[in-house]
Write a protein that holds these residues in place. Structure first.
Motif, short mmCIF file in Angstrom:
data_model
loop_
_atom_site.label_atom_id
_atom_site.label_comp_id
_atom_site.label_asym_id
_atom_site.label_seq_id
_atom_site.Cartn_x
_atom_site.Cartn_y
_atom_site.Cartn_z
N LYS A 2 -6.49 -4.41 1.20
CA LYS A 2 -7.04 -3.61 2.28
C LYS A 2 -6.53 -4.01 3.67
O LYS A 2 -6.23 -5.18 3.92
CB LYS A 2 -8.57 -3.73 2.28
N THR B 183 -3.14 0.15 -3.49
CA THR B 183 -4.06 0.25 -2.36
C THR B 183 -5.28 -0.65 -2.50
O THR B 183 -6.21 -0.56 -1.70
CB THR B 183 -4.52 1.71 -2.18
N ARG C 214 0.82 -1.22 0.00
CA ARG C 214 0.00 0.00 0.00
C ARG C 214 0.85 1.26 0.00
O ARG C 214 0.63 2.17 -0.80
CB ARG C 214 -0.94 0.00 1.22
N ASP C 215 1.83 1.32 0.91
CA ASP C 215 2.59 2.56 1.09
C ASP C 215 3.83 2.62 0.22
O ASP C 215 4.24 3.70 -0.21
CB ASP C 215 2.99 2.73 2.56
#
Lengths: 328, 167
Positions: free
Chosen positions: B34, B31, B25-26
């Motif tokens: 979840k 993204t 995600r980062d």
């Protein structure tokens, strides 16, 4: 999470050398340890990832099966020899956790997993003799529906969470470990300790030793076996009670029986007293229930889990009845 | 070494505390995967590592160095939807959609497991081909929770794809 150094050795020798560092912990699939590190309950300064060590599953000439400690739980359950010869073990593993977690979790890690006692997990607000020796136990007198009814002590009533180990206890499996002092073999039934006054000491494994594999003896050819798990929801929950059993009848009398329970004790609970009472009996529900009940004459349930005594006796009786051929 | 994510190489993190979920995600900007419970209880973070479904929240990213990761973004091909994505839409297999990427990644691997003959706790004969049924799917998908309660649509969608794949 506290900072740590990460290593992934590819040999036992390299692993043992890394284990000389103080504050190390061995990492398998991480399904339990990573969570405990995030909660601050485990704080290793060095993680030695042992998933690159042997996870081979091999049959020996004597018919026994050797399972490398790095084998994933799902690999063991799906292995053709396990499915064919040890259905109890396959079903116990398949009853545990979720498919994702079984794909990650290793056999060695399964043996070393910590209790899911809510008070052990709650470092911020609960007292726990397992987490902080001598601090007290908030499960005693607290919410203890999921706790143990046999083998407990005034210091700890936490239940052992494993399904796989319950089957391994019934199968007379052996844990092979190695360390600087050499290798040794420990019976699975003697690998985990009862809490007594030191619930923080959970296994016979020394801090400089590593599990290399689990050996399961050759299957008993005439016996039928299975694993049944009773829980609060149909899937993906820890056991209230689970039963691993194998049974063989001669002339309508029990000639061979192995019985172990999960969810009711601080360790995988081999029911030797019940086994002795079962030998020679007929496999009728009445006789089976009476023999199984001998295992629980000195059970010490808590406020919320007295139901487990009856549930354990009834579940074992149903499983043994089924194995005896007159399915309920 | 590198982590191959949806066909592209990504450098492993310098801090070994980084979970695969956080890296996706980062670090990689993917993204679709979840963050649900972040403790291995809900399945929202499910991704495939070398084709096997795992929980990215409990996987340290350094552990998958040299391996291949597939996320929901990499499941379809050539901009088209994966059959499971199409079936989830058609069968109302979602409401808020938050658990959906994890559900679909888990289902994709689950269908491979069934095709390979891997039994579940419910499978009566451990050595026979697996009969695809609602009960088998419910058992095999029990690691993925849906708080909207779209489970019936989810099972419908997976069952449809399973039956398309096994003539």
């Amino acid at each position: 999470m506290m900072p740590f150094v990460y290593d992934r050795p590819t040999s036992i020798g390299e692993t043992l050398a890394l284990m000389e560092h103080r504050g190390h912990q061995l990492l398998g699939g991480g399904t339990n340890l990573v969570d405990l590190m995030r909660k601050g309950i485990a704080q290793p300064s060095r993680l030695v990832d042992v998933t690159a060590l042997s996870g081979r599953i091999d049959a020996a000439a004597d018919g026994s099966l050797m399972i490398g400690a790095a084998a994933r739980n799902s690999e063991v359950a799906a292995h053709p020899l396990v499915r064919a010869n040890y259905p109890m073990l396959a079903r116990a593993i398949l009853a545990g956790a979720s498919a994702q977690i079984r794909n990650m979790a290793t056999v060695g890690g399964n043996l070393m997993q910590r209790t899911r006692c809510l008070y052990f997990q709650d470092a911020a607000a609960a007292r726990c003799n397992k987490r902080v020796p001598g601090s007290g136990c908030d499960a005693i007198g607290g919410f203890n529906r999921y706790h143990a009814i046999v083998g407990t002590s005034p210091a700890c009533i936490a239940a052992h969470p494993s399904d796989m180990c319950v089957a391994l206890a019934a199968l007379d499996a052996t844990v092979h470990v190695t360390g600087p002092g050499g290798t040794r073999a420990i019976a699975l039934t003697g690998f985990h300790r009862l809490p007594e006054d030191r619930p923080d000491r959970e296994t016979e494994l020394a801090s400089d030793e590593i599990i290399v594999g689990v050996e399961v003896p050759a299957p008993s050819r005439g016996a039928r076996s299975t694993y049944r798990k009773v829980r609060d929801r149909a899937s993906y929950a820890f056991a209230l009670v689970s039963v691993a059993a194998s049974l063989e009848l001669h002339d309508d009398r029990i000639a061979h029986v192995r019985l172990a329970f999960g969810g009711i004790a601080p360790k995988p609970w081999r029911a030797l007293r019940a086994e002795a009472a079962l030998l020679g009996e007929r496999a009728t529900p009445h006789a089976l229930a009476a023999a199984v009940a001998t295992e629980f004459v000195d059970a010490a349930p808590q406020r919320d889990n007295a139901f487990k005594v009856d549930l354990a006796i009834r579940t074992a009786t149903a499983v043994l009845t089924q194995l005896g051929g007159s399915a309920p | 070494m590198a982590i191959r994510i949806n066909g592209s190489d990504v450098a492993p993190p310098t801090d070994p505390r980084t979970s695969l979920l956080d890296l996706l995600r980062d670090g990689a900007g993917l993204t679709g995967t979840k963050v649900g419970c972040n403790q291995g209880a809900c399945g929202a973070c499910t991704v495939l590592v070398d084709g096997t479904r795992v929980l990215s929240c409990l996987t340290l990213a350094v552990q998958v160095d040299g391996r291949s990761v597939t996320t929901i973004e990499g499941l379809g091909s050539g901009g088209g939807l994966h059959p499971l994505q199409r079936a989830f839409i058609d069968c109302d297999g979602l409401q808020c959609g938050y658990c959906t990427p994890g559900q679909i990644c888990a289902a994709a691997a689950m269908l491979e497991e069934i095709a390979a003959g891997v039994p579940s706790y419910l499978t009566a004969d451990l050595s026979a081909p697996i009969p695809v049924s609602r009960d088998e799917i419910r058992e095999r998908m029990s690691g993925n929770l849906c708080r909207c309660g779209a489970h019936n649509g989810i099972v419908d969608a997976i069952l449809r794809v399973a039956r398309e794949q096994t003539p």
